[in-house]
Structures are given as structure tokens and as C-alpha cells.
Design an enzyme around this catalytic site. Sequence first.
Site, PDB file in Angstrom:
ATOM      1  N   HIS A 166     -65.023  38.836 -36.656  1.00 21.38           N
ATOM      2  CA  HIS A 166     -65.690  38.178 -37.780  1.00 21.38           C
ATOM      3  C   HIS A 166     -65.905  39.194 -38.896  1.00 21.38           C
ATOM      4  O   HIS A 166     -66.930  39.868 -38.968  1.00 21.38           O
ATOM      5  CB  HIS A 166     -67.019  37.572 -37.323  1.00 21.38           C
ATOM      6  CG  HIS A 166     -67.585  36.605 -38.306  1.00 21.38           C
ATOM      7  ND1 HIS A 166     -68.853  36.716 -38.823  1.00 21.38           N
ATOM      8  CD2 HIS A 166     -67.048  35.493 -38.866  1.00 21.38           C
ATOM      9  CE1 HIS A 166     -69.087  35.718 -39.659  1.00 21.38           C
ATOM     10  NE2 HIS A 166     -68.005  34.966 -39.701  1.00 21.38           N
ATOM     11  N   ARG A 195     -72.051  70.605 -42.613  1.00 27.72           N
ATOM     12  CA  ARG A 195     -73.343  69.928 -42.485  1.00 27.72           C
ATOM     13  C   ARG A 195     -73.346  68.557 -43.154  1.00 27.72           C
ATOM     14  O   ARG A 195     -74.398  68.044 -43.521  1.00 27.72           O
ATOM     15  CB  ARG A 195     -74.440  70.802 -43.099  1.00 27.72           C
ATOM     16  CG  ARG A 195     -74.542  72.182 -42.461  1.00 27.72           C
ATOM     17  CD  ARG A 195     -75.614  73.020 -43.128  1.00 27.72           C
ATOM     18  NE  ARG A 195     -75.705  74.347 -42.521  1.00 27.72           N
ATOM     19  CZ  ARG A 195     -76.612  75.260 -42.864  1.00 27.72           C
ATOM     20  NH1 ARG A 195     -77.501  74.979 -43.814  1.00 27.72           N
ATOM     21  NH2 ARG A 195     -76.637  76.435 -42.263  1.00 27.72           N
ATOM     22  N   CYS A 237     -77.568  52.598 -31.677  1.00 24.80           N
ATOM     23  CA  CYS A 237     -76.456  52.813 -30.745  1.00 24.80           C
ATOM     24  C   CYS A 237     -75.448  53.768 -31.373  1.00 24.80           C
ATOM     25  O   CYS A 237     -75.076  54.769 -30.772  1.00 24.80           O
ATOM     26  CB  CYS A 237     -75.798  51.485 -30.389  1.00 24.80           C
ATOM     27  SG  CYS A 237     -76.879  50.367 -29.475  1.00 24.80           S
ATOM     28  N   ARG A 285     -74.117  56.623 -28.795  1.00 25.77           N
ATOM     29  CA  ARG A 285     -74.768  56.957 -27.521  1.00 25.77           C
ATOM     30  C   ARG A 285     -74.613  55.843 -26.501  1.00 25.77           C
ATOM     31  O   ARG A 285     -74.598  56.072 -25.294  1.00 25.77           O
ATOM     32  CB  ARG A 285     -76.251  57.225 -27.742  1.00 25.77           C
ATOM     33  CG  ARG A 285     -76.992  56.005 -28.296  1.00 25.77           C
ATOM     34  CD  ARG A 285     -78.439  55.915 -27.889  1.00 25.77           C
ATOM     35  NE  ARG A 285     -78.986  54.642 -28.329  1.00 25.77           N
ATOM     36  CZ  ARG A 285     -79.270  53.624 -27.540  1.00 25.77           C
ATOM     37  NH1 ARG A 285     -79.056  53.704 -26.239  1.00 25.77           N
ATOM     38  NH2 ARG A 285     -79.753  52.501 -28.029  1.00 25.77           N
ATOM     39  N   ASN A 329     -68.036  48.195 -34.554  1.00 26.77           N
ATOM     40  CA  ASN A 329     -68.370  49.572 -34.909  1.00 26.77           C
ATOM     41  C   ASN A 329     -67.172  50.313 -35.482  1.00 26.77           C
ATOM     42  O   ASN A 329     -67.290  51.016 -36.490  1.00 26.77           O
ATOM     43  CB  ASN A 329     -68.904  50.321 -33.693  1.00 26.77           C
ATOM     44  CG  ASN A 329     -70.097  49.660 -33.043  1.00 26.77           C
ATOM     45  OD1 ASN A 329     -70.164  49.567 -31.812  1.00 26.77           O
ATOM     46  ND2 ASN A 329     -71.049  49.165 -33.829  1.00 26.77           N
ATOM     47  N   HIS A 359     -69.605  51.028 -21.859  1.00 26.41           N
ATOM     48  CA  HIS A 359     -69.743  50.064 -20.767  1.00 26.41           C
ATOM     49  C   HIS A 359     -69.221  48.673 -21.097  1.00 26.41           C
ATOM     50  O   HIS A 359     -69.151  48.267 -22.258  1.00 26.41           O
ATOM     51  CB  HIS A 359     -71.216  49.963 -20.343  1.00 26.41           C
ATOM     52  CG  HIS A 359     -72.157  49.729 -21.489  1.00 26.41           C
ATOM     53  ND1 HIS A 359     -72.784  50.771 -22.140  1.00 26.41           N
ATOM     54  CD2 HIS A 359     -72.568  48.591 -22.108  1.00 26.41           C
ATOM     55  CE1 HIS A 359     -73.548  50.287 -23.107  1.00 26.41           C
ATOM     56  NE2 HIS A 359     -73.432  48.964 -23.113  1.00 26.41           N
ATOM     57  N   TYR A 379     -70.314  44.826 -19.933  1.00 23.31           N
ATOM     58  CA  TYR A 379     -71.338  44.047 -19.238  1.00 23.31           C
ATOM     59  C   TYR A 379     -70.700  43.176 -18.162  1.00 23.31           C
ATOM     60  O   TYR A 379     -69.556  42.721 -18.300  1.00 23.31           O
ATOM     61  CB  TYR A 379     -72.119  43.190 -20.235  1.00 23.31           C
ATOM     62  CG  TYR A 379     -73.163  43.977 -20.987  1.00 23.31           C
ATOM     63  CD1 TYR A 379     -74.372  44.313 -20.390  1.00 23.31           C
ATOM     64  CD2 TYR A 379     -72.933  44.402 -22.292  1.00 23.31           C
ATOM     65  CE1 TYR A 379     -75.329  45.052 -21.073  1.00 23.31           C
ATOM     66  CE2 TYR A 379     -73.882  45.139 -22.985  1.00 23.31           C
ATOM     67  CZ  TYR A 379     -75.080  45.456 -22.360  1.00 23.31           C
ATOM     68  OH  TYR A 379     -76.028  46.194 -23.039  1.00 23.31           O
TER      69      TYR A 379
END
Length: 264
Positions: A51, A127, A146, A166, A177, A207, A209
Site C-alpha cells: 500500500h 556522525r 522498531c 531492533r 520499512n 521474526h 509471527y
Amino acid sequence: MKQYLELMQKVLDEGTQKNDRTGTGTLSIFGHQMRFNLQDGFPLVTTKRCHLRSIIHELLWFLQGDTNIAYLHENNVTIWDEWADENGDLGPVYGKQWRAWPTPDGRHIDQITTVLNQLKNDPDSRRIIVSAWNVGELDKMALAPCHAFFQFYVADGKLSCQLYQRSCDVFLGLPFNIASYALLVHMMAQQCDLEVGDFVWTGGDTHLYSNHMDQTHLQLSREPRPLPKLIIKRKPESIFDYRFEDFEIEGYDPHPGVKAPVAI
């Protein structure tokens, strides 16, 4: 997006069964990296329809420093609904940290403006970093970040970015993402008169689910299609002045969408 399917298969083959905050249960691996050359196309998953409206509007919302879902609702985006309170507020999540990180002396740091200035004036700096992981405000956030930390890198006139995530929901979250940060790299590169380089994604707890397994196997049965191309139709005055209409994805021909429940 063969790399994405390879990651799915790796989690299925090597993942450890783990409990999680949501009570759903996962198969999980720790530590994985993927690299996408943005010159080769826009990394939008093709083995299911993504989407795009939600991806673009969410990024624009982050860049405005907004943490209330009203703007998202105005644009028919509901991906944050499950975490918002009765007033639509999420607490000091991504937008707040990106644009107004609070300091002990009462100031606020606009990290996006800071990295833009660094890219233009000191592109060799090590940096050039934005962090959403503010340990002093985690308990006020509806959802801890996340995708927590990203760094820009300039070489040979090209802008690259590495993200550390993470916690990664491989089926539902990861396609968003990847596309979101790839879009941000294109926008930042345009603002700095650079070409795009690589987007490097690094995952921590990565992961699937337990209630996404059928959907995962369906995607793995599909052949990836050619990546689309991102077209940015104009160059606004600043990174904060882009509009949804400024973006076009050319040649996106995905397989049909695949629905799956969100773990809250």
C-alpha cells in the site's frame, strides 16, 4: 526483491520459537543484513501488493514531526490506529524524536535539519546519524521505535543509508520499512544534489509471527517481478515541503495483496 524472500526462508529454516510482547509467538533469528542498490530500481516488494499511499504519507507525517494520527486519517491511512489513544495521540514517537529531540537544558534538536546540513557542508562526517531511540521517553511512547537508528554516507557523489531495526515483523512491517527508507534516501539525495547509492538494512530480532505462516508460504511460492522506478516530479524548497503528489512509482506490477493480522 529476491533478498526479501531469502530472508523469509532463512527465518523458516533457522528461526527459534520465541514468545513475545504481543503473546502471538514468533520464529526469530538475530542479526541479518540486506543491501539494495537504489540505482537498480525502487525496492518495493512485488510478491504481494504494498500500500504505497500508506508508505508515502507515513514518511511525510514523520518528517513533519507529527505524532497524532489525524493527518493519517485525513489521507485514508490506518496503519497506526491500533496504538493511538482516544485522542489519536501516540506519545513522543518517531516524528517527535526526528524533529524535536529534547535536551536536558530545555532545547529541542531537529535531527533531520542537522543531518541535511551535515550532508551539504561536511559529507565525509561519520556522525550523520538520526536516532529515534530516546531512552528517557520510551515509557511515554505508544510503541517503542522498531526502526531505531540510521546513518547516512556519501561517496563518489552518491548518498547511501544504513538502518538498524531492533525488531522486525518480516511479513507485514519489513516491506514498508524498506520502501520508506529508500524513499527518504531519494528525497535527501535530491535536496543535497546527490545521486542515490545503497540502502543497507540491518535487523536485530528478525521474526515471522506464528499467525503469518500461511501468508509467508504463499509469498514464497511466487516469482519476484522487476522492480519499479521512483519518479520525483519536483524539487521542493526543503525536505519538509514534499507532498504526496510529488511521487510516482512507474512500472509496479505486483502479485495480488496478502492480508495478515497485526500483532499489537
